[in-house]
Enzyme design. Structure first.
Site, PDB file in Angstrom:
ATOM      1  N   CYS B  89     -38.478   7.490  31.613  1.00 53.87           N
ATOM      2  CA  CYS B  89     -39.460   7.916  32.615  1.00 53.87           C
ATOM      3  C   CYS B  89     -40.792   8.293  31.983  1.00 53.87           C
ATOM      4  CB  CYS B  89     -38.913   9.092  33.408  1.00 53.87           C
ATOM      5  SG  CYS B  89     -37.136   9.011  33.601  1.00 53.87           S
ATOM      6  N   CYS B 213     -35.310  16.092  44.733  1.00 53.92           N
ATOM      7  CA  CYS B 213     -35.368  14.886  43.899  1.00 53.92           C
ATOM      8  C   CYS B 213     -36.594  14.059  44.233  1.00 53.92           C
ATOM      9  CB  CYS B 213     -34.136  14.020  44.135  1.00 53.92           C
ATOM     10  SG  CYS B 213     -32.574  14.891  43.957  1.00 53.92           S
ATOM     11  N   SER B 214     -37.229  13.510  43.196  1.00 52.22           N
ATOM     12  CA  SER B 214     -38.315  12.570  43.433  1.00 52.22           C
ATOM     13  C   SER B 214     -37.724  11.279  43.993  1.00 52.22           C
ATOM     14  CB  SER B 214     -39.084  12.307  42.135  1.00 52.22           C
ATOM     15  OG  SER B 214     -38.206  11.826  41.140  1.00 52.22           O
ATOM     16  N   LYS B 338     -42.587  14.218  43.031  1.00 49.18           N
ATOM     17  CA  LYS B 338     -41.870  14.475  44.277  1.00 49.18           C
ATOM     18  C   LYS B 338     -42.608  13.921  45.497  1.00 49.18           C
ATOM     19  CE  LYS B 338     -39.011  16.019  47.201  1.00 49.18           C
ATOM     20  NZ  LYS B 338     -39.235  14.734  47.903  1.00 49.18           N
ATOM     21  N   HIS B 342     -42.317   8.248  42.366  1.00 50.07           N
ATOM     22  CA  HIS B 342     -41.978   8.168  40.941  1.00 50.07           C
ATOM     23  C   HIS B 342     -41.424   6.788  40.585  1.00 50.07           C
ATOM     24  CE1 HIS B 342     -40.842   9.263  36.980  1.00 50.07           C
ATOM     25  NE2 HIS B 342     -39.621   9.692  37.206  1.00 50.07           N
TER      26      HIS B 342
END
Lengths: 141, 393
Positions: B89, B213-214, B338, B342
């Protein structure tokens, strides 16, 4: 996944997955134990010795309950995953089973158990290995 | 001034979200070609000497490797030297750093740092989560049943246990980031959410619910860098990169010294601050930051790791609004991972772009107070890689 029928991938890890077999640095001053096993000590750079037995008992340091499971484990969800600190001081990630996930707590005493982990497909290899169960398992009802 | 700085002369990001009609080439080409158009005084394409592409997992998400060549081709930049970089990421952050180092070394004067991820072609949540989990230890975490949200849930529980952080503290980060994203036309989620929605959402990995969670997003971003000696040919208002730090840690969370902070982020921050101190002549006073809130707990740990708040106080500070756009240190004015979305590999460049907009007072409705120094913080996996960049006007 293409490695679902890969025998060597599982075969080379059997000792560690079936018996929690660790390695140890051969430098007497270091003597550190590694699990997951390391072939070389990251500190000394020396080759390690194999087949070092780990303690089969430990405690839950932190845990989560998995609701969205990865492919192949959907039928098990929700299940509990934890970081467990063994009596040797080694920390590992493992599933907690033999107890309702909602009853797991930080500090819970656990012991190792040999369990089926799953298979990647109907024709894939079935793989087995360690999970952890409550230290007082089986409990009296 | 040192005369040896590297600056951003232009940049662009696609909207982040579900781009059902666009593939990896179309997304990357849009970000790169439109970023070239943003250079104030223009540029001849031939003056661009090299291209970096940050991408986590096109091989698994869309079945395409050799991504750098695919992107160079799509953007019409061949035969430019094109290099794909990957650290899960944080691949976007690494793209920025790789491009920065190449200019800093004087190998090149003008380069592009780009990044792209196309995630929604995998339409099954289990497959996406399996791919994301490859950022963790395959043998000793993922195959035993832990997921990526699961790893951050382990950290959240440890943080709760050690500092008394609560689900409400985490939820406050999601609520704030959605509010910021509602002001960002490029954001995946342009709507506000309530505390109750976050707290009552279905669980993904307890204690993290869906709104912790994104999202799974598609998107691409690019920035163009130039050496100080050439920069005024392209712009009179560059944003300088004054620090670039990168660090690694054990791939498995369980092998780390602590589960309540990301040690690699602290190491990367130290490096970036040291470089900035050298350039500025004094310790940088960071006034806003884009941090890697892949999960709400990650934002709480980030603002503690970066030294904005003491350990254990990140949660309460967030709940009190101290990290809002009008707070003492705005965190994720873009909406963060978020709210903005992402697309994993693309995030690091989008963060740099948001800081650029903010420093140039070009951030529209989400503009923070006049700022001179901003920071971006990009994390790979559960913290086995971290990058921190510092920017100034």
């Amino acid at each position: 996944m293409s490695f679902e029928t890969s025998v060597p991938l599982f075969w080379r890890r059997l000792a560690s997955h079936y018996r929690l077999s660790a390695t140890r640095c051969t430098n007497a001053k270091c003597n550190q134990i590694f699990f997951p096993p390391r072939r070389f000590c990251p500190k000394c750079g020396l080759e390690t010795e194999e087949n070092v037995s780990l303690s089969a008992r430990g405690q839950v340091v932190t845990y989560t309950i998995i609701y969205t499971a990865p492919t192949g484990k959907e039928l098990q969800a929700p299940y509990c995953m934890a970081i467990i600190e063994l009596e040797d001081g080694i920390s590992i990630t493992a599933q907690i089973t033999g107890i309702d996930p909602s009853e797991v707590f930080v500090g819970m005493q656990v012991k190792v158990a040999f369990r089926k982990h799953g298979s990647f497909s109907k024709m894939g290899i079935i793989h087995y290995g360690f999970k952890f169960i409550p230290a007082d398992y089986p409990r009296k009802i | 001034m040192t005369g040896d700085r590297v600056g951003i002369i232009g940049g662009y990001m696609t909207a982040f979200g579900e781009h059902w009609e666009l593939g990896i080439r179309e997304l990357a080409a849009e970000a790169i070609i439109k970023s070239i158009r943003t250079i104030p005084k223009g540029i001849d394409k031939k003056e661009i000497e090299a291209l970096w592409v940050g991408n986590m997992s096109a091989g698994r998400f869309v079945g395409q490797e050799h991504v750098a060549a695919v992107v160079a081709d799509a953007a019409g930049l061949t035969p430019i030297p094109a290099t794909r970089v990957e650290c899960a990421c944080a691949s976007g952050g690494l793209s920025l750093r790789s491009a920065y180092l190449a200019v800093k070394s004087r190998m090149f004067d003008v380069v592009i740092a780009s990044s792209v991820e196309k995630m929604t072609d995998q339409t099954n949540a289990g497959d996406v989560t399996t791919t994301l989990a490859t950022a963790a230890d395959q043998e000793w975490e993922q195959q035993l049943g832990i997921t990526f949200p699961g790893l951050y849930a382990l950290m959240a529980r440890a943080h709760f246990q050690k500092y008394g952080t609560t689900k409400e503290h985490l939820a406050a980060a999601a609520v704030k980031n959605h509010k910021n994203a509602s002001k960002n036309p490029k954001a995946h989620f342009r709507r506000e959410i309530t505390m109750e929605q976050v707290l009552n959402a279905r669980m993904v990995a307890d204690p993290l619910g869906l709104f912790d969670c994104s999202p799974v997003s598609d998107g691409a971003a690019a920035v163009i860098l130039a050496h100080e000696s050439a920069i005024h040919k392209y712009t009179d208002a560059p944003v300088w990169i004054i620090g670039s730090g990168q660090a690694s840690d054990t791939i498995a969370l369980h092998s780390r010294r602590s589960f309540t902070h990301v040690h690699a982020a602290r190491e990367a921050k130290k490096q970036a601050f040291k470089q900035a101190q050298h350039i500025l002549g004094h310790s940088p006073q960071v006034q806003l930051a884009e941090v890697h809130d892949c999960f709400t707990i990650a934002e709480i740990m980030a603002i503690e790791d970066l030294g904005f708040f003491p350990e254990g106080e990140g949660g309460p500070a967030t709940l009190e609004g101290r990290t809002a756009i009008d707070g003492e240190i705005p965190i994720n004015p873009s909406g963060g991972l978020k709210g903005k979305g992402h697309p994993v590999g693309a995030t690091g460049i989008a963060q740099a772009l948001e800081i650029t907009y903010q420093l140039l007072c070009d951030a529209g409705e989400r503009q923070c107070a006049d700022t001179e120094v901003g920071l971006s913080h990009n994390v790979g996996g559960s913290g086995a890689t971290a990058l921190v960049h510092l920017f100034s006007r």
